[in-house]
Design an enzyme around this catalytic site. Structure first.
Site, short mmCIF file in Angstrom:
data_model
loop_
_atom_site.label_atom_id
_atom_site.label_comp_id
_atom_site.label_asym_id
_atom_site.label_seq_id
_atom_site.Cartn_x
_atom_site.Cartn_y
_atom_site.Cartn_z
N ASP A 5 -1.05 3.84 4.52
CA ASP A 5 -1.95 4.10 3.31
C ASP A 5 -0.92 4.95 2.57
O ASP A 5 -0.99 6.50 3.07
CB ASP A 5 -3.19 4.32 3.24
N TYR A 37 -0.57 1.84 -14.56
CA TYR A 37 0.53 1.36 -14.02
C TYR A 37 1.88 1.61 -14.87
O TYR A 37 2.99 2.12 -14.23
CB TYR A 37 0.35 -0.14 -13.83
P1 NAP Z 1 2.38 -7.27 -3.88
O1 NAP Z 1 2.45 -8.84 -3.80
O2 NAP Z 1 0.76 -7.20 -4.48
O3 NAP Z 1 2.39 -6.45 -2.77
C1 NAP Z 1 2.04 -5.39 -2.64
C2 NAP Z 1 1.78 -4.74 -1.25
O4 NAP Z 1 1.38 -3.18 -1.08
C3 NAP Z 1 0.43 -5.74 -0.63
O5 NAP Z 1 0.71 -6.04 0.61
C4 NAP Z 1 -0.56 -4.48 -0.70
O6 NAP Z 1 -1.52 -4.67 0.45
C5 NAP Z 1 0.24 -3.11 -0.46
N1 NAP Z 1 -0.38 -2.06 -0.71
C6 NAP Z 1 -1.45 -1.89 -1.59
N2 NAP Z 1 -1.84 -0.50 -1.79
C7 NAP Z 1 -1.02 0.19 -0.68
C8 NAP Z 1 -1.33 1.43 -0.12
N3 NAP Z 1 -2.11 2.09 -0.71
N4 NAP Z 1 -0.48 1.89 0.71
C9 NAP Z 1 0.42 0.85 1.17
N5 NAP Z 1 0.33 -0.49 0.71
C10 NAP Z 1 -0.45 -0.91 -0.01
O7 NAP Z 1 2.97 -6.82 -4.84
P2 NAP Z 1 4.81 -6.89 -5.31
O8 NAP Z 1 4.91 -7.74 -6.34
O9 NAP Z 1 5.39 -7.12 -4.10
O10 NAP Z 1 5.03 -5.37 -5.85
C11 NAP Z 1 5.68 -4.61 -4.92
C12 NAP Z 1 6.33 -3.62 -5.67
O11 NAP Z 1 7.14 -3.95 -6.93
C13 NAP Z 1 5.09 -2.51 -6.35
O12 NAP Z 1 5.49 -1.32 -6.44
C14 NAP Z 1 5.19 -3.10 -7.80
O13 NAP Z 1 4.72 -2.41 -8.87
C15 NAP Z 1 6.59 -3.60 -7.95
N6 NAP Z 1 6.74 -4.57 -8.97
C16 NAP Z 1 6.37 -5.77 -8.97
C17 NAP Z 1 6.83 -6.88 -10.03
C18 NAP Z 1 6.25 -8.30 -10.04
O14 NAP Z 1 6.25 -8.85 -11.22
N7 NAP Z 1 5.51 -8.66 -8.99
C19 NAP Z 1 7.41 -6.16 -11.36
C20 NAP Z 1 7.81 -5.06 -11.25
C21 NAP Z 1 7.54 -4.10 -10.42
P3 NAP Z 1 -2.97 -5.42 -0.29
O15 NAP Z 1 -2.46 -6.76 -0.32
O16 NAP Z 1 -3.92 -5.22 0.94
O17 NAP Z 1 -3.32 -4.66 -1.63
#
Ligand code: NAP
Length: 262
Positions: A61, A159
């Site tokens: 975490d 965010y």
């Molecule tokens: P995602 O599919 O929700 O994956 C995020 C992962 O992080 C999930 O496995 C989640 O676990 C885990 N997580 C949540 N809280 C945590 C914690 N406290 N410690 C460790 N792991 C934790 O998100 P994603 O879209 O791949 O995003 C990854 C990164 O890219 C993020 O920083 C996001 O802000 C950034 N981003 C994403 C987008 C987009 O459009 N997808 C755009 C810009 C930036 P749980 O499933 O258990 O919550």
């Protein structure tokens, strides 16, 4: 491109973090995946190993300083050396600013900003003690930011605020480490096809709104972010530090809204 390198990735059980793990392994790296979702993380690592990759999973975490330290300590002893750390874990919370609960503001900041700070600081402390690699570097830190570090959506204010902080943190850490052989950069994706994106663009009207701000007329794929991470982790980015790179389908360059194809 990353043959013989090692990488630690937070939030790697799914989405962009998992895509980075897959792509790093494809490029020859050994990867430590971490997340708070043990079942999904273990299963992801298992699948990567089954496909011949060098992958291991550990819970972490990123809001917990001791857990982040334990992750870095484990990576250092498991691999002997940490070449790249990707501070990727992030969450989003939607609420009107006038109704936003302080607990939700704190929760998002804890993961998206405090978590990136802790991961970078603990990784950096280890990296500065390492011998330079064949390319002369001691390590690379990559922070997952967002286009929302630059543009803003008031409905996800915590965010947006956190990602703005990630960009500035990236510069601070990069400047501190520039003379020590550790490079620090960030990636600021646009809308990427993950569960996080679906939670925002889960209806046709919302998706239309998103695409009306996306000159390439489609969301990005997680691997299109992972490939930027490979570039930043490798020697082709040897003179880059303190930067945020935006794989965003053209969004940040857009002034007028483009017509959306039916
Ligand atoms: P995602 O599919 O929700 O994956 C995020 C992962 O992080 C999930 O496995 C989640 O676990 C885990 N997580 C949540 N809280 C945590 C914690 N406290 N410690 C460790 N792991 C934790 O998100 P994603 O879209 O791949 O995003 C990854 C990164 O890219 C993020 O920083 C996001 O802000 C950034 N981003 C994403 C987008 C987009 O459009 N997808 C755009 C810009 C930036 P749980 O499933 O258990 O919550």
């Amino acid at each position: 491109m990353l043959k013989g390198k090692t990488a630690v990735i937070t939030g790697a059980a799914r989405g962009i973090g998992l895509a980075c793990a897959q792509r790093f392994i494809q490029e020859g790296a050994a990867v430590l995946l971490s997340d708070i979702d043990s079942a999904a993380g273990e299963s992801a690592a298992e699948q990567l190993r089954a496909a011949g990759g060098d992958a291991v999973y550990r819970d972490c975490d990123v809001t917990d300083a001791d857990a982040v330290q334990a992750l870095i300590d484990f990576a250092a002893s498991h691999f002997g050396r940490i070449d790249t750390v990707i501070a990727n874990a992030g969450i989003v919370h939607s609420a009107d600013i006038l109704d936003l609960a302080v607990e939700d503001f704190d929760r998002v900041l804890a993961v998206n900003l405090r978590g990136v700070f802790l991961t970078g600081q603990r990784a950096a402390k280890r990296m500065v003690t390492q011998q330079p690699d064949a390319d002369g570097g001691k390590g690379v830190i990559i922070n997952m930011s967002s286009i929302n570090a630059v543009v803003a959506i008031p409905g996800i204010a915590p965010y947006v605020v956190a990602k703005g902080g990630v960009n500035q943190w990236t510069k601070c850490l990069a400047l501190r480490l520039a003379a020590e052989g550790v490079r620090v950069n960030a990636i600021g994706p646009g809308s990427i096809n993950t569960e996080m994106f679906h939670a925002i663009a889960d209806n046709p009207q919302k998706l239309r709104e998103v695409l009306s701000r996306t000159p390439m007329q489609r969301p990005g794929e997680p691997d299109e972010v992972a490939k930027v991470a490979v570039f930043l982790a490798g020697d082709y980015a040897s003179y880059m530090t303190g930067q945020t790179v935006y794989p965003d389908g053209g969004r940040l360059g857009l002034n007028y809204v483009v017509p959306v194809k039916e």
